[in-house]
Enzyme design. Structure first.
Site, mmCIF file in Angstrom:
data_model
loop_
_atom_site.group_PDB
_atom_site.id
_atom_site.type_symbol
_atom_site.label_atom_id
_atom_site.label_comp_id
_atom_site.label_asym_id
_atom_site.label_seq_id
_atom_site.Cartn_x
_atom_site.Cartn_y
_atom_site.Cartn_z
ATOM 1 C CD GLU A 189 -3.194 -0.939 2.269
ATOM 2 O OE1 GLU A 189 -2.956 -0.152 3.293
ATOM 3 O OE2 GLU A 189 -4.186 -1.516 2.091
ATOM 4 C CD GLU A 258 -4.392 -6.162 2.656
ATOM 5 O OE1 GLU A 258 -5.021 -5.349 3.579
ATOM 6 O OE2 GLU A 258 -3.159 -5.880 2.749
HETATM 7 C C1 GAL Z 1 -4.142 -2.916 5.069
HETATM 8 C C2 GAL Z 1 -2.939 -3.248 5.184
HETATM 9 C C3 GAL Z 1 -2.830 -4.535 6.022
HETATM 10 C C4 GAL Z 1 -3.454 -4.285 7.474
HETATM 11 C C5 GAL Z 1 -5.091 -3.885 7.157
HETATM 12 C C6 GAL Z 1 -5.684 -3.630 8.255
HETATM 13 O O1 GAL Z 1 -4.100 -1.577 4.759
HETATM 14 O O2 GAL Z 1 -2.349 -3.394 3.952
HETATM 15 O O3 GAL Z 1 -1.395 -4.957 6.460
HETATM 16 O O4 GAL Z 1 -2.805 -3.485 8.091
HETATM 17 O O5 GAL Z 1 -4.909 -2.645 6.299
HETATM 18 O O6 GAL Z 1 -5.855 -4.834 8.825
#
Ligand code: GAL
Length: 847
Positions: A189, A258
């Protein structure tokens, strides 16, 4: 593998070939993993890939095979994990790949299970992990600045990334070598940060991509949330929904790295959850819009053992409301509902991967996405985006009823096999059953006196020191000690109106001791780690000893240059209400002591705990702050996961046989609004919350593999003054399971029967109920065929109820480990209310 076949075709490809970066990628032209505009291509085949995050250090190696197996049974093709740099290189050049950090073992287990791996090397992870995964020593490399165009940082990042890639190659773990790794990630990110940093950010992002590609892994790299990811790196989406996303080049596939299955818990915050119906909806929506890779973050969240949680203030549990719960048990109905979704999607795979969908408008908020393969197969997704009402739509001369905020999947463009808002999978209610009550433990205590300036290893300076620079994060604890001289002529000595001590701290928590007595506590939160302590303190004439215990609760893991964020008592520290008015204490002499005496003595370990005299239970002071407690216990029989119920304690850390379970803090109650939560409508991490007004985290996972049969050492360090007799060891198990199914609800099994030609009439669904292995259905808590209301755990009869409902379950289910009941009126002695849409809700007790 001829490249043209796997990398798409046409003029774009040849333009691409001209770029230097791409040419360097070509050096790995034997790669058996590549991509095109539709999908990741493995051995010449486009694939719809379902992936899930399981972070290896958040469980134990003993748990890994079971977690991976359950992921496979849940329909996953890929396991995704970050690589946790600070776990692997605790000191510069000193590497560790053992125990929970045995990355190679983890990857080999995934391979053994027949799944692929997406390896997010980072080495920045974020992940609510201490310091975002960076080793704290990295901050002290001269001239370093994290995650920007900085020489020392880039050198360290490249060295570690190469170390990991070389290790994977040496073990033959890339798909191009016959291993399971099909994808890698560099950075994490970075896009949003890059916009903030400007030119330096852009240069760094380009460098990171080139550096990664130069490592020659033979598999594609992704950069998530990185709109300008340079070729051939694929930019991917992270979020609660990603259907709107498209990659930065038409020849890259649409990937969701994600898909947040829930959200993390912070101490002081409620526990977030995400309804399975909405998660399934978001995934179906992504696939119908041409997505071909989806990764659940997290599929198993697990536990932030020891001091691995970041934040600050991230809880020890990283459960995340994931399909596999913190303990590795199935979270139902989420696990089962997603499993059904994955099967439905896979039935559509040939059509999905063939070409672009035809989108047909079906109503104001309704659409059909129709996919046709060259061989003529057809698959359709029928969507109702309206979050309030059902929609009746006509598609290809048939009528379909779509619940609010839902998508139906038709693998043959005719029959619905799945609707995201119709959960066919069972739900489960879990329980925590005490196996050893607090009073069953024979506790002993050891008092950790507030530190004093003459303690061994203390040192004295003028002024206030930043905490992380001082402790280097070797411990949560740093003592700040100073003396205050009070003259005999101070007014307050007569008036009794105590002077007020004010302490400004950059965080995260603070206990104030005055002449050895706990005078008060203050703490911040994830949103604002800073704190101010300001209270009247009982001072006497002469020299008063002030000892401030400053506590770090995990280092930040996200934000611009989080490596520069401070912690500890930076001041000012002052005393007001004296004859002279206000006295500034910030610039006087302060003595420091890093860590606790009990830490230096290793009181948590079996050998260390015998180094001091412990006070026997009967002589123990009650509710004493700064106290070590120890006891021993035998491992409970059975194989259910175990936890410690710490609700009677305040704040501290807890260890089993010298292994740190993590920080506990049940005294920090969850503040927030935990209202009712409807699955329909856009979700965010604040929408569905639980535990308001209670401890943010009450139970702390004790992995079975940490126990031996007898004489296990349990040690807790309590800062505030909790009651150890309230601690109990509990086992987690299924209490009851529920089914909640509509008549005529589509199921995949029925569709398959029809598709095989064996049956040619519409089929009814069945309610399937299954207790955990070793359990049996012992009683029927609820059963109603009709119009029952409520949810699993609190069903109630509605206006319409078939009176034989209980009898049927009694007959089919009692004494069984699992049972199935058809949702047909005849099974319940006839239709209790013709022409009304009925459902069957049931809850059975497992024991
Ligand atoms: C995303 C990040 C993850 C984790 C998630 C929140 O933005 O890439 O590593 O932090 O948020 O759980």
């Amino acid at each position: 593998m001829p490249l043209g076949k796997t990398m798409g075709s046409g003029p774009v490809m040849w333009k691409l070939l001209a770029t230097a970066v791409f040419c360097s990628w070509l050096s790995c032209c034997t790669a058996s993993v590549s991509y095109d505009s539709k999908a990741i291509v493995i051995n010449g085949q486009r694939r719809i890939l379902i992936s899930g995050s399981i972070h290896y250090p958040r469980s134990t190696p003993e748990m890994w095979p079971d977690l991976i197996q359950k992921a496979k049974e849940g329909g996953l093709d890929v396991i995704q994990t970050y690589v946790f740099w600070n776990g692997h290189e605790p000191q510069p050049g000193k590497y560790y790949f053992g125990g929970r950090y045995d990355l190679v073992k983890f990857i080999k287990l995934v391979k053994q299970a027949g799944l692929y791996v997406h390896l997010r090397i980072g080495p920045y992870a974020c992940a609510e992990w201490n310091f975002g995964g960076f080793p704290v020593w990295l901050k002290y490399v001269p001239g370093i600045s994290f995650r920007t165009n900085n020489g020392p940082f880039k050198a360290a990042m490249q060295k570690f990334s190469k170390k990991i890639v070389d290790m994977m190659k040496a073990e033959g773990l890339y798909e191009s070598q016959g291993g399971p790794i099909i994808l890698s990630q560099i950075e994490n990110e970075y896009g949003p940060l890059e916009s903030e940093l400007g030119a330096a950010g852009r240069a760094y992002a380009r460098w990171a991509a080139q550096m990664a590609v130069g490592l020659g892994t033979g598999v594609p790299w992704v950069m998530c949330k990185q709109d300008d990811a340079p070729d051939p790196v694929i930019n991917t989406c992270n979020g609660f929904y990603c259907d709107y996303f498209s990659p930065n080049k038409a020849y890259k596939p649409k990937m969701w790295t994600e898909a947040w299955t829930g959200w993390f818990t912070e101490f002081g915050g409620p526990v977030p959850y995400r309804p399975a119906e909405d998660l399934a909806f978001s995934v179906a929506r992504f696939i119908q819009k041409g997505g071909s890779f989806i990764n659940y973050y997290m599929y198993h969240g697990g536990t932030n053992f020891g001091r691995t949680s970041g934040g600050p203030f991230i809880a020890t549990s990283y459960d995340y409301d994931a399909p596999l719960d913190e303990y590795g048990l199935l979270r139902e109905p989420k696990w089962g509902h997603l499993k059904d979704l994955h099967r439905a999607i896979k039935l559509c795979e040939p059509a999905l991967l063939s070409g672009d969908p035809n989108v047909i408008h079906l109503g104001n908020y309704q659409e059909a996405h129709v996919f046709k393969s060259k061989s003529g197969t057809c698959a359709a997704f029928l969507a109702n985006y309206n979050s309030r009402s059902f929609a009746k739509v006509a598609f290809e001369n048939m009528h379909y009823n779509l619940p609010p905020w839902s998508i139906s999947i038709l693998p043959d463009c005719k029959h619905t096999v799945y609707n995201t808002a119709r959960v066919g999978a069972q739900s489960a209610v879990m329980k925590m059953t005490p196996v050893v009550y607090g009073t069953g433990f024979s506790w002993q205590s050891f008092n950790e006196e507030p530190a004093a300036s003459y303690d061994d290893n203390s040192f004295t300076m003028v002024g206030l020191l930043e905490q992380i620079n001082t402790t280097r994060d070797a411990t949560d604890y740093l003592w700040y000690m100073t003396d205050i001289k009070i003259g005999h002529n101070e007014q307050f000595l007569r008036s009794g109106k105590y002077p007020v001590l004010t302490v400004f701290s950059a965080g995260h928590a603070l206990h104030v001791f005055v002449n050895g007595q706990l005078s008060g506590t203050a703490y911040g939160s994830l949103e604002n780690p800073k704190l101010t302590y300001s209270e009247g303190v009982n001072l006497r004439a002469g020299v008063n000893k002030i000892a401030l215990l400053s506590i770090a609760v995990g280092l930040p893991n996200v934000g611009p240059h989080f490596e520069t964020w401070n912690a500890g008592v930076l001041g000012p520290v002052s005393l007001s209400g004296l004859n002279e008015g206000r006295r500034d204490l910030s610039w006087q002499k302060w003595s420091y002591k890093i860590g606790l005496k009990g830490e230096a003595l290793n009181l948590d370990s079996i050998s260390g705990s015998s180094s001091v005299e412990w006070v026997e239970g009967s002589l123990m002071a009650q509710k004493q702050p700064l106290t070590w407690y120890k006891t021993t216990f035998n491992a409970p029989a059975g194989d259910e996961p175990l936890a410690l119920d710490m609700n009677s304690m305040g704040k501290g850390q807890v260890w089993i046989n010298g292994q740190s379970v993590g920080r506990y803090w049940p005294a920090y109650k969850a503040s927030g609004a935990c209202g009712a939560c409807n699955y329909a409508g856009y979700f965010n991490e604040k929408k569905c919350l639980s535990n308001c007004g209670e401890a943010s985290q009450r139970w702390y996972h004790v992995p079975r593999s940490w126990l031996r049969p007898r004489g296990n050492l349990l040690v807790a360090f309590e800062e505030l003054g909790g009651n150890p007799y309230g601690i109990s060891l509990v086992k987690r198990e299924v209490a009851s399971v529920c089914s909640d199914i509509f008549e005529w609800q589509p199921t995949l099994v029925n569709w398959q029967l029809q598709a095989s030609g064996k049956v040619n009439k519409p089929l009814r669904p069945k309610a399937h109920l299954q207790c955990a292995p070793g359990q049996k259905i012992s009683s029927i808590k609820f059963a109603s065929f009709g119009t029952p209301e409520g949810v699993c755990g609190s069903f109630r009869e509605g206006a319409c109820h078939a009176h034989h409902s209980y009898d049927v379950f009694q007959k089919y289910c009692i004494g069984q480990q699992s049972c199935s009941v058809p949702v047909v009126p005849e099974a319940f002695g006839g239709d209790p209310c013709p022409n009304v849409m009925k459902k069957l809700s049931a809850e059975v007790i497992c024991s």
